[in-house]
Enzyme design. Structure first.
Site, PDB file in Angstrom:
ATOM      1  N   ASP A   1      61.979  70.144 138.414  1.00  0.00           N
ATOM      2  CA  ASP A   1      60.792  70.429 137.567  1.00  0.00           C
ATOM      3  C   ASP A   1      61.195  70.824 136.161  1.00  0.00           C
ATOM      4  O   ASP A   1      60.145  71.164 135.569  1.00  0.00           O
ATOM      5  CB  ASP A   1      60.614  71.930 138.269  1.00  0.00           C
ATOM      6  CG  ASP A   1      58.871  72.037 138.369  1.00  0.00           C
ATOM      7  OD1 ASP A   1      58.163  71.019 138.130  1.00  0.00           O
ATOM      8  OD2 ASP A   1      58.411  73.316 138.557  1.00  0.00           O
TER       9      ASP A   1
ATOM     10  N   LYS B   1      56.945  78.778 147.542  1.00  0.00           N
ATOM     11  CA  LYS B   1      56.794  77.736 148.085  1.00  0.00           C
ATOM     12  C   LYS B   1      57.296  77.901 149.520  1.00  0.00           C
ATOM     13  O   LYS B   1      58.341  78.817 149.848  1.00  0.00           O
ATOM     14  CB  LYS B   1      57.653  76.487 147.410  1.00  0.00           C
ATOM     15  CG  LYS B   1      56.878  76.226 146.124  1.00  0.00           C
ATOM     16  CD  LYS B   1      57.636  74.951 145.483  1.00  0.00           C
ATOM     17  CE  LYS B   1      57.011  74.765 143.912  1.00  0.00           C
ATOM     18  NZ  LYS B   1      55.655  74.239 144.194  1.00  0.00           N
TER      19      LYS B   1
ATOM     20  N   ASP C   1      61.731  75.603 140.653  1.00  0.00           N
ATOM     21  CA  ASP C   1      60.492  75.980 140.849  1.00  0.00           C
ATOM     22  C   ASP C   1      60.491  76.488 142.197  1.00  0.00           C
ATOM     23  O   ASP C   1      60.190  75.949 142.949  1.00  0.00           O
ATOM     24  CB  ASP C   1      59.504  75.227 140.449  1.00  0.00           C
ATOM     25  CG  ASP C   1      58.001  75.786 140.631  1.00  0.00           C
ATOM     26  OD1 ASP C   1      57.884  76.767 140.781  1.00  0.00           O
ATOM     27  OD2 ASP C   1      57.066  74.832 140.866  1.00  0.00           O
TER      28      ASP C   1
ATOM     29  N   ARG D   1      51.951  75.237 133.610  1.00  0.00           N
ATOM     30  CA  ARG D   1      51.087  75.283 132.385  1.00  0.00           C
ATOM     31  C   ARG D   1      51.277  76.473 131.498  1.00  0.00           C
ATOM     32  O   ARG D   1      50.899  76.691 130.443  1.00  0.00           O
ATOM     33  CB  ARG D   1      49.593  75.419 133.179  1.00  0.00           C
ATOM     34  CG  ARG D   1      49.308  76.466 134.009  1.00  0.00           C
ATOM     35  CD  ARG D   1      48.227  76.040 134.937  1.00  0.00           C
ATOM     36  NE  ARG D   1      48.771  75.199 136.061  1.00  0.00           N
ATOM     37  CZ  ARG D   1      47.773  74.562 137.087  1.00  0.00           C
ATOM     38  NH1 ARG D   1      46.726  74.971 137.044  1.00  0.00           N
ATOM     39  NH2 ARG D   1      48.226  73.887 137.729  1.00  0.00           N
TER      40      ARG D   1
ATOM     41  N   LYS E   1      58.111  70.162 129.997  1.00  0.00           N
ATOM     42  CA  LYS E   1      58.131  71.328 130.844  1.00  0.00           C
ATOM     43  C   LYS E   1      59.771  71.325 131.518  1.00  0.00           C
ATOM     44  O   LYS E   1      60.173  70.478 131.958  1.00  0.00           O
ATOM     45  CB  LYS E   1      57.194  70.934 132.114  1.00  0.00           C
ATOM     46  CG  LYS E   1      57.535  72.264 133.297  1.00  0.00           C
ATOM     47  CD  LYS E   1      56.441  71.945 134.440  1.00  0.00           C
ATOM     48  CE  LYS E   1      56.916  72.758 135.693  1.00  0.00           C
ATOM     49  NZ  LYS E   1      55.820  72.827 136.854  1.00  0.00           N
TER      50      LYS E   1
ATOM     51  N   GLU F   1      53.068  77.715 137.526  1.00  0.00           N
ATOM     52  CA  GLU F   1      53.621  78.281 136.282  1.00  0.00           C
ATOM     53  C   GLU F   1      53.981  77.315 135.050  1.00  0.00           C
ATOM     54  O   GLU F   1      54.262  77.622 134.124  1.00  0.00           O
ATOM     55  CB  GLU F   1      55.269  78.771 136.620  1.00  0.00           C
ATOM     56  CG  GLU F   1      56.174  77.828 136.676  1.00  0.00           C
ATOM     57  CD  GLU F   1      55.914  76.580 137.856  1.00  0.00           C
ATOM     58  OE1 GLU F   1      55.033  76.790 138.892  1.00  0.00           O
ATOM     59  OE2 GLU F   1      56.725  75.349 137.667  1.00  0.00           O
TER      60      GLU F   1
END
Ligand code: BES
Ligand code: MN
Ligand code: ZN
Length: 513
Positions: free
Chosen positions: A301, A290, A283, A364, A278, A362
């Site tokens: 991330d 968030k 993020d 996945r 990933k 996001e």
């Protein structure tokens, strides 16, 4: 970091207490292992005067010889080395893990002393103690501990990493020495180098590591260690149909990239392993923004991508006999007028459609396209590494990486590798009932399974893109980033899973005929 600048020698025989056998090699520091029982006893550790001083410190509670605990005493001319470095370790039960941590203490102390040569006296009886995973693993652990302990965060990795070049002389009792020590130690230096590389990538702030910069880094890694590299920019990704990557990336001014690196260590074989990381370079959560504190952590991330890059570096330097295609979907997840939204239905590279319920789930979505890319590049088994969920932290804390699989034998290989590397990995259940969480009325899948079992739902979403190939998912949401120093892990990025991936591939490499 270069390990080629290292000088490693070994001597055996009289590793007793006196200075005369050390004259040929002048080191700034002499390292001596001490376990709590020996510390309490009376026998000679290094030199009578220094032993007295150390035992006095111990009586005052200032040195307990716990693994990783160190004390430095100046030798005041009593020995050729300027400093004596006493490091605690656990003799009984001896474990690779505590030995690695003891070596980490040495590394931290060396970094403070700023020295470059050491005489490293091995604890007697080491060969017997190191039988847990074998001598090579123990020697590698010594090197890993040493270098990982020396590591400090550098916010300008692109300007060149710190290069410790040490001269080390190991001293063994004759019956403890084997050539495997030197081999294992050099392998450990390469592994630690790969871990530090992953840490430095992960520690890079989001403005210095956009998806495009990440792709450039892949290209320079490829040139450095001999990999093939193919980058899809946002236009090429659109032509190919990578709708998941594009959906996540389109809210940011920094366009996404699909990065493919290929290491061919077994040219005679067309068997390929896919490693997918990933690569969300920041993020923010997207439209499901968030909130509040600690958002700076989300520069990490892309820790899964960094672990994959580190593993690629390590396997290429070690010339492992494996074929690996690494895929990193790199994107920045931002809220904006062009961002994807809850309620959107997107078509992934595989053709499967996804209903977006939460733009903060996001990882996945980009990984779905990452798996499909790896499969189209020929991968026959898949391992993905991802800071996928906060939920994995609720389940396993910041200590253990969560694993999900559709293939028990592949999982067992990874779990065994993690035991040799002393990185904790624990399987999460993946019963078919959990898959119901991802059913959507309007698409093949939805990207959010509800309040419970978040790490499992997230993992199983990715598994839906494995096309029945053996697949293991490693959720490093709790383990990729530390808020405070811990043993071998400094505050910030840990480079977790590099060691386990390399251990796994090393074993694969050793077992091909
Ligand atoms: N990157 C995060 C997961 C994460 C959170 C890693 C905290 C490390 C620390 C991921 O993209 C995310 O935001 N996941 C959400 C999923 C949820 C919206 C279904 C989460 O875990 O809260
Ligand atoms: Mn998120
Ligand atoms: Zn994320």
């Amino acid at each position: 970091m270069q390990w080629t600048g290292w000088q490693v020698q070994c001597t055996t025989g009289n590793t007793g207490s006196d200075a005369d056998n050390t004259a040929a090699f002048s080191a700034e520091v002499i390292v001596v292992f001490v376990d709590p029982a020996t510390l309490k006893g009376e026998n000679r550790l290094l030199h009578p005067a220094l032993d007295d001083a150390l035992r006095d410190l111990s009586r005052r509670g200032a040195f307990g010889a716990k693994p990783g605990e160190t004390t430095v005493l100046p030798t005041m001319g009593l020995l050729p080395a300027k400093y004596a470095l006493f490091t605690g370790y656990e003799a009984a039960p001896w474990t690779t893990k505590s030995f690695r941590i003891a070596a980490g203490g040495i590394g931290r102390a060396l970094a403070r002393l700023n020295v470059s040569s050491l005489q490293w006296r091995m604890p007697p009886g080491l060969a017997g103690m190191a039988s847990e995973h074998g001598v090579r693993v123990a020697a590698a652990a010594a090197a890993e501990g040493l270098l990982l302990g020396m590591y400090t965060r550098n916010t300008s990795a692109s300007e060149g990493r710190a290069v410790p070049k040490l001269a080390v002389r190991f001293e063994f009792d004759a019956e403890d020495f084997s050539e495997e020590w030197v081999e294992g130690f050099l392998v450990g230096i390469q592994t630690a180098d790969a871990v530090c590389y992953a840490r430095e990538l992960t520690n890079l702030p989001g403005n210095r590591l956009t998806p495009a910069v990440f792709a450039e880094e892949a290209q320079s890694l490829a040139v450095q260690v001999g990999l093939e590299c193919r980058i899809y920019d946002e236009k090429e990704a659109a032509v190919a149909g990578m709708g998941g990557l594009l959906a996540v990336g389109m809210g940011s001014a920094n366009a996404p990239r699909m990065i493919v690196l290929r290491y061919r260590g077994r040219p005679e074989s067309d068997d390929w392993t896919g490693l997918i990381g990933k690569g969300v370079t920041f993020d923010a959560g997207g439209i499901n923004l968030k909130n509040g504190m600690g958002l700076e952590e989300f520069i990490s991330d892309m820790g899964g991508a960094a672990a994959v890059f580190g593993a690629m570096r390590g396997m290429a330097e070690r010339k492992l006999r494996v074929n690996v295609v690494a895929v990193v979907p790199a994107a920045e997840n931002m809220p904006s007028g062009s961002a994807f939204k809850p309620g959107d239905v997107i078509k992934t590279f595989s053709g499967q459609t996804v209903e977006v319920l939460n733009t903060d789930a996001e990882g996945r979505i980009v990984l779905a396209d990452g798996l499909t890319t790896a499969i189209r590049e020929g991968a026959r088994r898949l391992v993905d590494v991802a800071t996928l969920t906060g939920a994995v932290m609720h389940a396993l804390g910041d200590v253990t990486t969560g694993a999900i699989t559709n293939d028990e034998p592949l999982l067992q290989q990874i779990l065994q590798a993690s035991q040799r590397s002393s990185e904790y990995v624990w399987p999460l259940p993946a019963h078919p009932e959990y898959k119901r969480m991802l059913r959507s009325d309007v698409a093949d899948l939805k990207n959010h399974g509800g309040a419970w079992g978040g790490a499992i739902a997230g993992g199983l979403f990715i598994g839906a893109f494995a096309e029945e190939l053996p697949w293991v998912h490693l959720d490093i949401g709790g383990t990729a980033w530390m808020w405070a120093d811990r043993d071998l892990e400094p505050k910030g990025a840990t480079g977790v899973m590099v060691r386990t991936l390399l251990e796994w591939l090393e074993r694969e490499s050793a077992t091909v005929e």
